[in-house]
Design a protein around this motif. Structure first.
Motif, PDB file in Angstrom:
ATOM      1  N   SER A  71      10.404 -55.483 -13.391  1.00 19.67           N
ATOM      2  CA  SER A  71       9.269 -54.563 -13.361  1.00 19.67           C
ATOM      3  C   SER A  71       9.717 -53.275 -12.688  1.00 19.67           C
ATOM      4  N   GLU A 113       0.188 -46.697 -28.459  1.00 13.26           N
ATOM      5  CA  GLU A 113       0.682 -47.718 -27.537  1.00 13.26           C
ATOM      6  C   GLU A 113       2.006 -48.192 -28.094  1.00 13.26           C
ATOM      7  N   GLU A 115       6.300 -49.596 -27.217  1.00  7.45           N
ATOM      8  CA  GLU A 115       7.274 -50.121 -26.270  1.00  7.45           C
ATOM      9  C   GLU A 115       8.318 -49.068 -25.955  1.00  7.45           C
ATOM     10  N   GLY A 129       8.560 -52.305 -21.738  1.00  2.91           N
ATOM     11  CA  GLY A 129       7.207 -52.028 -21.246  1.00  2.91           C
ATOM     12  C   GLY A 129       6.354 -51.487 -22.387  1.00  2.91           C
ATOM     13  N   LEU A 130       5.063 -51.824 -22.372  1.00  3.49           N
ATOM     14  CA  LEU A 130       4.144 -51.334 -23.396  1.00  3.49           C
ATOM     15  C   LEU A 130       3.315 -50.214 -22.776  1.00  3.49           C
ATOM     16  N   TRP A 131       3.584 -48.997 -23.226  1.00  2.00           N
ATOM     17  CA  TRP A 131       3.000 -47.799 -22.605  1.00  2.00           C
ATOM     18  C   TRP A 131       1.901 -47.237 -23.495  1.00  2.00           C
ATOM     19  N   ASN A 181       1.614 -52.034 -19.934  1.00  2.00           N
ATOM     20  CA  ASN A 181       1.318 -53.453 -20.201  1.00  2.00           C
ATOM     21  C   ASN A 181      -0.172 -53.752 -20.028  1.00  2.00           C
TER      22      ASN A 181
END
Ligand SMILES: Nc1nc2c(c(=O)[nH]1)N[C@H]1C(S)=C(S)[C@@H](COP(=O)(O)O)O[C@H]1N2
Ligand SMILES: [Mo]
Length: 241
Positions: A71, A113, A115, A129-131, A181
């Motif tokens: 993370s 959205e 990655e 990460g999903l932004w 996320n």
């Protein structure tokens, strides 16, 4: 069997437990670090996996000299006001129609959205990460970008800035983001809104964003004037200037 050595059974059991643990870590479910040793093992596992992967653009998934973390590690900086109700984003500079957005207005713009991996100059990367947020390109179009704009300055609380070329800033993975996320950012990670420039070292992703300024001439920002590289391409290891 002697009593001062672990039995084979014990040893095998422990090895299986460790493997289960690493498997879970690989799936991204590691939530607690049970001591530095195991945490590093999990990271090494993810790093090796990423080193074997290639991106759609042909580059290696993991830039040289990087290790994978689970993370974002909080990297500090002087926080801005995290309240959504106070948020304002100024889109200005070399544009025909400068404007300012509040948080609701930012949400009313086209949301994407997607990655993205990020790479910190100190050597860690966070992958996949999903932004969620708005592309800088969308903001530029809305503002009526002028022909003589060639660079973009991300402006943040307390005068922090980061500069990128217009060419980089208009790539589809460069965004103004308010969720990672599925969750809003904690204050330390830039709440309520930060920039995201995945293919540059992570200092270019300004936290506590207050403005996007399109400019004619380049203007090195906070870290760029403190010995870090002006372009900061992780695949070229452009760490220091
Ligand atoms: N406003 C602002 N943005 C900033 C910084 C900062 O000090 N102030 N630090 C940068 C650096 S050096 C990094 S590595 C990342 C760290 O983001 P994180 O704390 O969410 O991991 O934010 C970048 N954005
Ligand atoms: Mo950093």
């Amino acid at each position: 069997m002697s009593t001062d050595e672990p039995s084979d059974n014990d040893r095998i059991k422990r090895r299986i437990e460790r493997r289960e643990f690493i498997k879970k870590a690989g799936a991204g479910t590691l939530l607690v670090a049970l001591g530095g040793g195991i945490y590093r093992l999990a990271g090494d596992d993810l790093t090796r996996k990423a080193q074997g992967q290639t991106r759609d653009d042909g580059r290696k998934r993991l830039p040289p000299g990087q290790k994978v973390l689970e993370s974002l590690r909080p990297m500090g900086g002087e926080p801005g006001n995290p309240k959504m109700k106070d948020f304002r984003l100024k889109v200005h500079g070399e544009v025909a129609k400068p404007f300012t957005l509040n948080f609701d207005e930012l949400l009313a713009m086209k949301q994407v959205e997607q990655e993205a991996d990020v790479h910190c100059v100190t050597g860690w990367s966070m992958l996949g990460g999903l932004w969620r947020g708005v592309r800088v390109k969308t903001l530029a179009e809305q503002a009526g970008l002028k022909k003589d704009a060639h660079f973009v300055i991300f402006e943040s609380a307390h005068g922090y800035t980061a500069n990128v070329s217009l060419k980089e800033a208009l790539k589809p993975n460069v965004m103004v983001v308010h969720r990672l996320n599925g969750k809003p950012f904690k204050r330390q990670h830039g709440a309520p809104v930060r920039a995201l420039v995945p293919d540059r070292y992570f200092w270019k992703s300004s936290k506590w964003l207050t403005g996007i300024r399109f400019v004619k001439r380049d203007k090195p920002g906070y870290w760029e004037t403190r010995g870090y590289h002006n372009i900061a391409d992780p695949w070229k290891e452009q760490r220091y200037g």
